[in-house]
Scaffold this active site. Structure first.
Site, PDB file in Angstrom:
ATOM      1  N   TRP A 150       0.986  -1.271   0.167  1.00 10.62           N
ATOM      2  CA  TRP A 150       0.087   0.011  -0.005  1.00 10.62           C
ATOM      3  C   TRP A 150       0.818   1.248   0.109  1.00 10.62           C
ATOM      4  O   TRP A 150       2.160   1.075   0.600  1.00 10.62           O
ATOM      5  CB  TRP A 150      -1.061   0.110   1.314  1.00 10.62           C
ATOM      6  CG  TRP A 150      -1.757  -1.216   1.677  1.00 10.62           C
ATOM      7  CD1 TRP A 150      -1.706  -1.910   2.453  1.00 10.62           C
ATOM      8  CD2 TRP A 150      -2.937  -1.593   0.608  1.00 10.62           C
ATOM      9  NE1 TRP A 150      -2.596  -3.028   2.492  1.00 10.62           N
ATOM     10  CE2 TRP A 150      -3.327  -2.819   1.420  1.00 10.62           C
ATOM     11  CE3 TRP A 150      -3.615  -1.115  -0.345  1.00 10.62           C
ATOM     12  CZ2 TRP A 150      -4.473  -3.447   0.765  1.00 10.62           C
ATOM     13  CZ3 TRP A 150      -4.708  -2.014  -0.836  1.00 10.62           C
ATOM     14  CH2 TRP A 150      -4.894  -2.850  -0.249  1.00 10.62           C
TER      15      TRP A 150
ATOM     16  N   HIS B  16      -1.197   2.295   4.641  1.00 11.95           N
ATOM     17  CA  HIS B  16      -0.751   1.980   6.154  1.00 11.95           C
ATOM     18  C   HIS B  16      -0.958   2.795   6.989  1.00 11.95           C
ATOM     19  O   HIS B  16      -1.162   2.207   8.212  1.00 11.95           O
ATOM     20  CB  HIS B  16       1.094   2.288   5.661  1.00 11.95           C
ATOM     21  CG  HIS B  16       1.554   1.175   4.863  1.00 11.95           C
ATOM     22  ND1 HIS B  16       1.861  -0.051   5.266  1.00 11.95           N
ATOM     23  CD2 HIS B  16       1.959   1.238   3.540  1.00 11.95           C
ATOM     24  CE1 HIS B  16       2.472  -0.720   4.256  1.00 11.95           C
ATOM     25  NE2 HIS B  16       2.414  -0.233   3.201  1.00 11.95           N
TER      26      HIS B  16
ATOM     27  N   ASP C 192       8.939   2.093   3.988  1.00  8.30           N
ATOM     28  CA  ASP C 192       8.997   2.352   2.759  1.00  8.30           C
ATOM     29  C   ASP C 192       9.904   3.501   2.418  1.00  8.30           C
ATOM     30  O   ASP C 192      10.564   3.540   1.151  1.00  8.30           O
ATOM     31  CB  ASP C 192       7.628   2.751   2.018  1.00  8.30           C
ATOM     32  CG  ASP C 192       6.703   1.696   1.604  1.00  8.30           C
ATOM     33  OD1 ASP C 192       7.345   0.490   1.260  1.00  8.30           O
ATOM     34  OD2 ASP C 192       5.552   1.841   1.630  1.00  8.30           O
TER      35      ASP C 192
ATOM     36  N   ARG D 249      13.767   1.607   2.990  1.00  8.94           N
ATOM     37  CA  ARG D 249      14.176   0.533   1.953  1.00  8.94           C
ATOM     38  C   ARG D 249      14.919   1.168   0.921  1.00  8.94           C
ATOM     39  O   ARG D 249      15.623   0.379   0.012  1.00  8.94           O
ATOM     40  CB  ARG D 249      12.983  -0.154   1.380  1.00  8.94           C
ATOM     41  CG  ARG D 249      11.999   0.481   0.379  1.00  8.94           C
ATOM     42  CD  ARG D 249      11.062  -0.984   0.173  1.00  8.94           C
ATOM     43  NE  ARG D 249      10.674  -0.677  -1.283  1.00  8.94           N
ATOM     44  CZ  ARG D 249       9.326   0.131  -1.730  1.00  8.94           C
ATOM     45  NH1 ARG D 249       8.531   0.373  -0.622  1.00  8.94           N
ATOM     46  NH2 ARG D 249       9.076   0.290  -3.100  1.00  8.94           N
TER      47      ARG D 249
ATOM     48  N   HIS E 295       9.103  -6.615   1.761  1.00  6.30           N
ATOM     49  CA  HIS E 295       7.680  -5.967   1.331  1.00  6.30           C
ATOM     50  C   HIS E 295       6.375  -6.794   0.816  1.00  6.30           C
ATOM     51  O   HIS E 295       5.590  -6.225   0.394  1.00  6.30           O
ATOM     52  CB  HIS E 295       7.872  -4.459   0.678  1.00  6.30           C
ATOM     53  CG  HIS E 295       8.291  -3.741   1.560  1.00  6.30           C
ATOM     54  ND1 HIS E 295       7.891  -2.568   2.104  1.00  6.30           N
ATOM     55  CD2 HIS E 295       9.894  -3.473   1.788  1.00  6.30           C
ATOM     56  CE1 HIS E 295       8.750  -1.773   2.969  1.00  6.30           C
ATOM     57  NE2 HIS E 295      10.002  -2.183   2.721  1.00  6.30           N
TER      58      HIS E 295
ATOM     59  N   HIS F 214       4.341  -1.839   9.515  1.00  2.00           N
ATOM     60  CA  HIS F 214       4.322  -1.902   7.800  1.00  2.00           C
ATOM     61  C   HIS F 214       3.978  -3.169   7.101  1.00  2.00           C
ATOM     62  O   HIS F 214       3.046  -3.345   6.430  1.00  2.00           O
ATOM     63  CB  HIS F 214       5.507  -1.336   7.510  1.00  2.00           C
ATOM     64  CG  HIS F 214       5.622  -0.964   6.073  1.00  2.00           C
ATOM     65  ND1 HIS F 214       5.207   0.249   5.684  1.00  2.00           N
ATOM     66  CD2 HIS F 214       5.776  -1.686   5.059  1.00  2.00           C
ATOM     67  CE1 HIS F 214       5.294   0.283   4.190  1.00  2.00           C
ATOM     68  NE2 HIS F 214       5.769  -0.800   3.544  1.00  2.00           N
TER      69      HIS F 214
ATOM     70  N   ASP G 236       1.073  -4.249   4.404  1.00  2.00           N
ATOM     71  CA  ASP G 236       1.609  -4.705   2.985  1.00  2.00           C
ATOM     72  C   ASP G 236       1.018  -6.222   2.759  1.00  2.00           C
ATOM     73  O   ASP G 236       0.800  -6.376   1.447  1.00  2.00           O
ATOM     74  CB  ASP G 236       3.124  -4.788   2.835  1.00  2.00           C
ATOM     75  CG  ASP G 236       3.454  -3.351   2.250  1.00  2.00           C
ATOM     76  OD1 ASP G 236       2.650  -2.658   1.723  1.00  2.00           O
ATOM     77  OD2 ASP G 236       4.708  -3.102   2.305  1.00  2.00           O
TER      78      ASP G 236
ATOM     79  N   HIS H  54       1.079  -7.601  -3.418  1.00  2.02           N
ATOM     80  CA  HIS H  54       2.229  -7.906  -2.725  1.00  2.02           C
ATOM     81  C   HIS H  54       2.354  -9.167  -2.378  1.00  2.02           C
ATOM     82  O   HIS H  54       3.378  -9.818  -1.864  1.00  2.02           O
ATOM     83  CB  HIS H  54       2.268  -7.113  -1.494  1.00  2.02           C
ATOM     84  CG  HIS H  54       2.737  -5.853  -1.665  1.00  2.02           C
ATOM     85  ND1 HIS H  54       3.871  -5.108  -1.014  1.00  2.02           N
ATOM     86  CD2 HIS H  54       2.060  -4.665  -2.418  1.00  2.02           C
ATOM     87  CE1 HIS H  54       3.851  -3.773  -1.399  1.00  2.02           C
ATOM     88  NE2 HIS H  54       3.091  -3.537  -2.212  1.00  2.02           N
TER      89      HIS H  54
ATOM     90  N   HIS I 279      -0.115  -2.079 -10.347  1.00  3.86           N
ATOM     91  CA  HIS I 279       0.516  -2.152  -8.818  1.00  3.86           C
ATOM     92  C   HIS I 279       0.103  -0.898  -8.035  1.00  3.86           C
ATOM     93  O   HIS I 279      -0.624  -0.895  -6.943  1.00  3.86           O
ATOM     94  CB  HIS I 279       1.897  -2.350  -8.567  1.00  3.86           C
ATOM     95  CG  HIS I 279       2.460  -2.701  -7.334  1.00  3.86           C
ATOM     96  ND1 HIS I 279       2.521  -4.132  -6.952  1.00  3.86           N
ATOM     97  CD2 HIS I 279       2.504  -1.875  -6.340  1.00  3.86           C
ATOM     98  CE1 HIS I 279       2.908  -4.058  -5.428  1.00  3.86           C
ATOM     99  NE2 HIS I 279       2.892  -2.628  -5.313  1.00  3.86           N
TER     100      HIS I 279
ATOM    101  N   ASP J 254      -1.988   0.280  -4.857  1.00  2.00           N
ATOM    102  CA  ASP J 254      -1.372   0.582  -3.672  1.00  2.00           C
ATOM    103  C   ASP J 254      -1.997   1.938  -3.257  1.00  2.00           C
ATOM    104  O   ASP J 254      -2.169   2.271  -2.035  1.00  2.00           O
ATOM    105  CB  ASP J 254       0.171   0.959  -3.979  1.00  2.00           C
ATOM    106  CG  ASP J 254       1.081  -0.082  -3.582  1.00  2.00           C
ATOM    107  OD1 ASP J 254       0.614  -1.157  -3.007  1.00  2.00           O
ATOM    108  OD2 ASP J 254       2.319  -0.039  -3.813  1.00  2.00           O
TER     109      ASP J 254
HETATM  110  N1  DCM Z   1       6.805  -4.803  -5.004  1.00  2.00           N
HETATM  111  C1  DCM Z   1       5.799  -6.075  -5.191  1.00  2.00           C
HETATM  112  N2  DCM Z   1       6.696  -6.923  -5.621  1.00  2.00           N
HETATM  113  C2  DCM Z   1       7.885  -7.054  -6.578  1.00  2.00           C
HETATM  114  C3  DCM Z   1       8.513  -5.961  -6.374  1.00  2.00           C
HETATM  115  C4  DCM Z   1       7.926  -4.836  -5.876  1.00  2.00           C
HETATM  116  O1  DCM Z   1       4.997  -6.064  -4.501  1.00  2.00           O
HETATM  117  N3  DCM Z   1       8.019  -8.172  -6.850  1.00  2.00           N
HETATM  118  C5  DCM Z   1       6.168  -3.648  -4.675  1.00  2.00           C
HETATM  119  C6  DCM Z   1       7.034  -2.923  -3.845  1.00  2.00           C
HETATM  120  C7  DCM Z   1       6.634  -1.525  -3.857  1.00  2.00           C
HETATM  121  C8  DCM Z   1       6.109  -1.298  -5.488  1.00  2.00           C
HETATM  122  O2  DCM Z   1       5.757  -2.624  -5.675  1.00  2.00           O
HETATM  123  O3  DCM Z   1       5.168  -1.347  -3.246  1.00  2.00           O
HETATM  124  C9  DCM Z   1       7.038  -0.614  -6.121  1.00  2.00           C
HETATM  125  O4  DCM Z   1       8.323  -1.305  -6.010  1.00  2.00           O
HETATM  126  P1  DCM Z   1       9.704  -0.554  -6.418  1.00  2.00           P
HETATM  127  O5  DCM Z   1       9.643   0.637  -5.981  1.00  2.00           O
HETATM  128  O6  DCM Z   1      10.593  -1.362  -6.016  1.00  2.00           O
HETATM  129  O7  DCM Z   1       9.514  -0.733  -7.855  1.00  2.00           O
HETATM  130 ZN    ZN Z   2       5.798  -1.488   1.875  1.00  2.00          ZN
HETATM  131 ZN    ZN Z   3       3.195  -1.585  -3.176  1.00  2.00          ZN
END
Ligand code: DCM
Ligand code: ZN
Ligand code: ZN
Ligand code: DCM
Ligand code: DCM
Length: 267
Positions: A1, A6, A45, A48, A60, A116, A120, A126, A149, A153
């Site tokens: 999210w 969150h 968030d 990371r 996450h 968190h 998620d 996720h 995504h 989110d």
């Molecule tokens: N994310 C996910 N699954 C993945 C990679 C990323 O759920 N395999 C999520 C993490 C963040 C969003 O997607 O909420 C964007 O990730 P990023 O900022 O790493 O592109």
């Molecule tokens: Zn997160």
């Molecule tokens: Zn996300």
């Protein structure tokens, strides 16, 4: 999210924790306001993206290698990578919060991570590997180009709640809290927390991930990826997704309250 989701999970939890949990967490987090959980709910968030926090990026999500929409499912051995995933992270940080020999700052980090990640894990994408959890599925929302995504989110939660601030989240959480206490969720709430075990965090978190992942087949992409790219998702798609987003936020907020209560009661 996104941050709004969150905050909302945290405010729902705030409405259900015991007074012992409230006192313990306010002390641990150094915040005696009523926003003590929500104010740290989005910290993981930002962490990371720092060099010190890069190790936590895989925590996450869990990349379920299933085949939506025809087949959904999560397997810990298949899907939790060697660098960890949201299921292993919930288990690890639960153990760390229970370890009173760790420093207060380490236990504070563990609490912030749990607040968190229990959020998620309720976001269906996720708990899905396909197209990097939908990050690589290009879609349109209110006329703007984005990805699936991000729609889940942020765009849909902000549409439901009517904004993005902590104050908006608090009002949304109050509505969901009422549904849990006396409304449409009243009859399911006990089932949401059945079998919850802080000494087997992996088992509880895998149950939550499996529920979340199942929504990928039924609600997120019931007609496959191509169908998502033939319409703007701000209309009937959002209407259809709204009950699931509300449910996932309410459920994870309630579970977060019970999870923190169980940890504090065991200390
Ligand atoms: N994310 C996910 N699954 C993945 C990679 C990323 O759920 N395999 C999520 C993490 C963040 C969003 O997607 O909420 C964007 O990730 P990023 O900022 O790493 O592109
Ligand atoms: Zn997160
Ligand atoms: Zn996300
Ligand atoms: N946060 C936020 N908006 C607020 C308060 C907090 O986005 N009004 C987020 C930013 C950080 C985390 O919460 O990710 C912790 O915030 P802080 O460092 O300000 O305690
Ligand atoms: N760490 C963690 N989970 C563990 C072990 C360590 O989150 N099971 C974190 C704590 C520190 C960092 O990793 O922030 C490095 O820990 P250490 O110096 O104990 O290896």
């Amino acid at each position: 999210w996104g941050a709004l989701g969150h905050y909302a999970v945290a405010y729902v939890a705030t409405n259900f924790v015991t007074s012992s949990t409230k006192s313990y967490m306010q002390d641990l987090l150094g915040d005696t306001t009523t926003d003590y959980l929500a104010s740290v709910a989005a910290w993981a968030d930002s962490y990371r993206y720092t060099s010190a926090g890069k190790f936590s990026e895989p925590f996450h999500f869990i990349d379920a290698h299933d085949s939506p929409p025809s087949s959904c499912g999560v397997s810990y051995s298949r899907d939790c990578g060697s660098s960890g995933c949201i299921v292993s992270a919930i288990s690890n940080y639960t153990s760390r919060l229970l370890t009173t020999s760790l420093s207060k700052s380490e236990r504070q980090i563990a609490a912030k991570m749990l607040i968190h990640f229990l959020g998620d894990i309720g976001q269906p994408l996720h708990c899905e590997n396909l197209d990097v959890g939908g990050n690589d599925i290009s879609v349109t929302y209110s006329g703007s180009s984005t990805n699936l995504h991000s729609v889940w989110d942020t765009a849909i939660p902000e549409e439901i709640a009517g904004g993005s601030t902590m104050s908006v989240a608090k009002t949304w959480a109050a509505d969901l809290t009422e549904e849990i206490k006396s409304g449409s969720y009243k009859s399911s709430a006990a089932q949401w927390i059945s079998g919850l075990s802080i000494t087997n965090g992996q088992s509880s978190a895998l149950t939550w991930a499996s529920e979340s992942n199942a929504q990928v087949c039924t609600v997120v992409m019931p007609d496959g990826v191509d169908a998502l790219q033939s319409e703007d998702l701000s209309g009937s798609y959002t209407t259809a997704a709204t009950p699931t987003v509300n449910l996932q936020i309410a459920k994870q907020g309630y579970r977060l309250a019970k999870w923190l209560d169980a940890i504090v009661a065991a200390l």
